[in-house]
Design a protein around this motif. Sequence first.
Motif, PDB file in Angstrom:
ATOM      1  N   THR A   3       1.038  -1.082  -0.454  1.00  0.00           N
ATOM      2  CA  THR A   3      -0.027   0.095   0.300  1.00  0.00           C
ATOM      3  C   THR A   3       0.844   1.362   0.264  1.00  0.00           C
ATOM      4  OG1 THR A   3      -0.315   0.741   2.957  1.00  0.00           O
ATOM      5  CG2 THR A   3      -1.908  -0.835   0.936  1.00  0.00           C
ATOM      6  N   GLY A   4       0.563   2.082  -0.389  1.00  0.00           N
ATOM      7  CA  GLY A   4       1.338   3.342  -0.668  1.00  0.00           C
ATOM      8  C   GLY A   4       0.310   4.914  -0.148  1.00  0.00           C
ATOM      9  N   THR A   5       0.685   5.739   0.862  1.00  0.00           N
ATOM     10  CA  THR A   5      -0.062   6.764   0.397  1.00  0.00           C
ATOM     11  C   THR A   5       0.801   7.762  -0.041  1.00  0.00           C
ATOM     12  OG1 THR A   5       0.571   6.912   3.123  1.00  0.00           O
ATOM     13  CG2 THR A   5      -1.274   5.866   2.134  1.00  0.00           C
ATOM     14  N   ALA A   6      -0.332   8.784  -0.121  1.00  0.00           N
ATOM     15  CA  ALA A   6       0.875   9.832  -0.264  1.00  0.00           C
ATOM     16  C   ALA A   6      -0.121  11.415   0.160  1.00  0.00           C
ATOM     17  CB  ALA A   6       0.414  10.806  -2.322  1.00  0.00           C
ATOM     18  N   LEU A   7       0.183  12.689   0.608  1.00  0.00           N
ATOM     19  CA  LEU A   7      -0.317  13.400   1.330  1.00  0.00           C
ATOM     20  C   LEU A   7      -0.118  14.854   1.368  1.00  0.00           C
ATOM     21  CD1 LEU A   7      -2.362  14.622   3.510  1.00  0.00           C
ATOM     22  CD2 LEU A   7      -0.291  14.727   5.650  1.00  0.00           C
ATOM     23  N   PRO A  81      -3.509  24.006 -12.680  1.00  0.00           N
ATOM     24  CA  PRO A  81      -2.876  25.635 -12.069  1.00  0.00           C
ATOM     25  C   PRO A  81      -3.268  26.823 -11.298  1.00  0.00           C
ATOM     26  CG  PRO A  81      -4.805  25.177 -13.628  1.00  0.00           C
ATOM     27  CD  PRO A  81      -4.286  24.013 -13.219  1.00  0.00           C
ATOM     28  N   GLU A  82      -4.646  26.300 -11.040  1.00  0.00           N
ATOM     29  CA  GLU A  82      -5.900  26.696  -9.438  1.00  0.00           C
ATOM     30  C   GLU A  82      -4.892  26.827  -7.679  1.00  0.00           C
ATOM     31  OE1 GLU A  82      -7.865  23.597  -9.617  1.00  0.00           O
ATOM     32  OE2 GLU A  82      -6.107  24.613 -11.109  1.00  0.00           O
ATOM     33  N   VAL A  83      -4.500  25.815  -7.614  1.00  0.00           N
ATOM     34  CA  VAL A  83      -3.842  25.622  -6.282  1.00  0.00           C
ATOM     35  C   VAL A  83      -1.960  25.101  -6.728  1.00  0.00           C
ATOM     36  CG1 VAL A  83      -5.652  24.814  -5.702  1.00  0.00           C
ATOM     37  CG2 VAL A  83      -3.856  23.027  -6.838  1.00  0.00           C
ATOM     38  N   ASP A  84      -1.322  26.196  -5.535  1.00  0.00           N
ATOM     39  CA  ASP A  84      -0.335  25.205  -5.915  1.00  0.00           C
ATOM     40  C   ASP A  84       0.253  24.735  -5.033  1.00  0.00           C
ATOM     41  OD1 ASP A  84       1.178  27.370  -6.754  1.00  0.00           O
ATOM     42  OD2 ASP A  84       0.700  28.883  -5.667  1.00  0.00           O
ATOM     43  N   LEU A  85       1.325  23.192  -4.818  1.00  0.00           N
ATOM     44  CA  LEU A  85       1.177  21.800  -4.511  1.00  0.00           C
ATOM     45  C   LEU A  85       2.826  22.933  -3.647  1.00  0.00           C
ATOM     46  CD1 LEU A  85       1.032  19.261  -3.879  1.00  0.00           C
ATOM     47  CD2 LEU A  85       2.616  18.848  -6.249  1.00  0.00           C
ATOM     48  N   LEU A  86       2.535  22.781  -2.124  1.00  0.00           N
ATOM     49  CA  LEU A  86       3.919  23.205  -1.011  1.00  0.00           C
ATOM     50  C   LEU A  86       3.981  21.972  -0.503  1.00  0.00           C
ATOM     51  CD1 LEU A  86       1.412  25.528   1.346  1.00  0.00           C
ATOM     52  CD2 LEU A  86       2.953  26.002  -0.899  1.00  0.00           C
ATOM     53  N   SER A  87       3.609  20.471  -0.762  1.00  0.00           N
ATOM     54  CA  SER A  87       4.355  19.666  -0.131  1.00  0.00           C
ATOM     55  C   SER A  87       3.763  18.293  -0.594  1.00  0.00           C
ATOM     56  CB  SER A  87       5.125  19.578   1.335  1.00  0.00           C
ATOM     57  OG  SER A  87       3.812  19.296   1.904  1.00  0.00           O
ATOM     58  N   VAL A  88       4.380  17.476  -0.973  1.00  0.00           N
ATOM     59  CA  VAL A  88       3.973  16.179  -0.537  1.00  0.00           C
ATOM     60  C   VAL A  88       4.966  15.051   0.218  1.00  0.00           C
ATOM     61  CG1 VAL A  88       3.780  14.004  -2.581  1.00  0.00           C
ATOM     62  CG2 VAL A  88       3.398  16.535  -3.241  1.00  0.00           C
ATOM     63  N   ARG A  89       4.053  14.102   0.896  1.00  0.00           N
ATOM     64  CA  ARG A  89       5.180  13.240   1.718  1.00  0.00           C
ATOM     65  C   ARG A  89       3.539  11.651   1.451  1.00  0.00           C
ATOM     66  NH1 ARG A  89       3.331  16.697   6.981  1.00  0.00           N
ATOM     67  NH2 ARG A  89       1.536  16.922   5.765  1.00  0.00           N
ATOM     68  N   ARG A  90       4.873  11.338   1.091  1.00  0.00           N
ATOM     69  CA  ARG A  90       4.917  10.206   0.683  1.00  0.00           C
ATOM     70  C   ARG A  90       4.801   8.635   1.947  1.00  0.00           C
ATOM     71  NH1 ARG A  90       5.396  10.049  -6.031  1.00  0.00           N
ATOM     72  NH2 ARG A  90       5.824   7.686  -5.638  1.00  0.00           N
ATOM     73  N   ARG A  91       4.992   7.203   1.448  1.00  0.00           N
ATOM     74  CA  ARG A  91       4.537   6.523   2.189  1.00  0.00           C
ATOM     75  C   ARG A  91       4.739   4.977   1.448  1.00  0.00           C
ATOM     76  NH1 ARG A  91       5.092   6.713   8.673  1.00  0.00           N
ATOM     77  NH2 ARG A  91       6.057   4.570   7.788  1.00  0.00           N
ATOM     78  N   LEU A  92       5.428   4.112   1.876  1.00  0.00           N
ATOM     79  CA  LEU A  92       4.807   3.127   1.637  1.00  0.00           C
ATOM     80  C   LEU A  92       5.061   1.768   2.075  1.00  0.00           C
ATOM     81  CD1 LEU A  92       4.482   1.052  -1.543  1.00  0.00           C
ATOM     82  CD2 LEU A  92       6.926   1.208  -1.536  1.00  0.00           C
ATOM     83  N   TYR A  93       3.950   0.753   2.071  1.00  0.00           N
ATOM     84  CA  TYR A  93       3.829   0.301   2.940  1.00  0.00           C
ATOM     85  C   TYR A  93       3.574  -1.050   3.016  1.00  0.00           C
ATOM     86  CZ  TYR A  93       1.865   4.017   6.109  1.00  0.00           C
ATOM     87  OH  TYR A  93       1.936   4.923   6.302  1.00  0.00           O
ATOM     88  N   GLY A  94       5.149  -2.618   3.099  1.00  0.00           N
ATOM     89  CA  GLY A  94       5.051  -4.382   2.498  1.00  0.00           C
ATOM     90  C   GLY A  94       3.957  -4.695   3.482  1.00  0.00           C
ATOM     91  N   PRO A  95       4.133  -5.953   3.034  1.00  0.00           N
ATOM     92  CA  PRO A  95       4.284  -7.019   4.078  1.00  0.00           C
ATOM     93  C   PRO A  95       4.304  -7.229   5.099  1.00  0.00           C
ATOM     94  CG  PRO A  95       4.748  -7.928   2.211  1.00  0.00           C
ATOM     95  CD  PRO A  95       5.079  -6.740   1.441  1.00  0.00           C
ATOM     96  N   GLU A  96       5.842  -6.904   5.589  1.00  0.00           N
ATOM     97  CA  GLU A  96       6.742  -6.679   6.418  1.00  0.00           C
ATOM     98  C   GLU A  96       6.503  -5.832   7.900  1.00  0.00           C
ATOM     99  OE1 GLU A  96       9.217  -4.611   3.907  1.00  0.00           O
ATOM    100  OE2 GLU A  96       7.683  -6.866   3.105  1.00  0.00           O
ATOM    101  N   ASP A  97       5.600  -5.092   7.271  1.00  0.00           N
ATOM    102  CA  ASP A  97       4.981  -3.673   7.587  1.00  0.00           C
ATOM    103  C   ASP A  97       3.812  -3.458   9.417  1.00  0.00           C
ATOM    104  OD1 ASP A  97       7.263  -1.734   7.242  1.00  0.00           O
ATOM    105  OD2 ASP A  97       5.710  -1.570   5.655  1.00  0.00           O
TER     106      ASP A  97
END
Length: 97
Positions: A3-7, A81-97
């Motif tokens: 699974t992967g998440t992005a904020l 174009p209507e928004v400014d992307l300030l930051s992105v935080r990504r995480r990846l989770y695997g079977p061992e997490d």
Amino acid sequence: MYTGTALFDLLLPADSRSLKAKRSYVRPIVAALRRLEVSAAEVGALDLHGRAELAVAVVAAGTDHVREVLDSCERLMAGRPEVDLLSVRRRLYGPED
């Protein structure tokens, strides 16, 4: 299974001074993200004018597909174009997490 998440932290235009105006920017972005077959929602800065935090989550059999989908989501957000992307935080989770 992976699974992967992005904020995504967004700065909205100056004319989004009300929560109703804010929703008019956020709702189409969430809909566009969902067309990429991810779970997407506004998760933070709910009561702040001019800011929004959106999150996406994806589940796949391999890490390559998770990364490709999250890359697509990030490109979509950066291309709005209507928004400014300030930051992105990504995480990846695997079977061992």
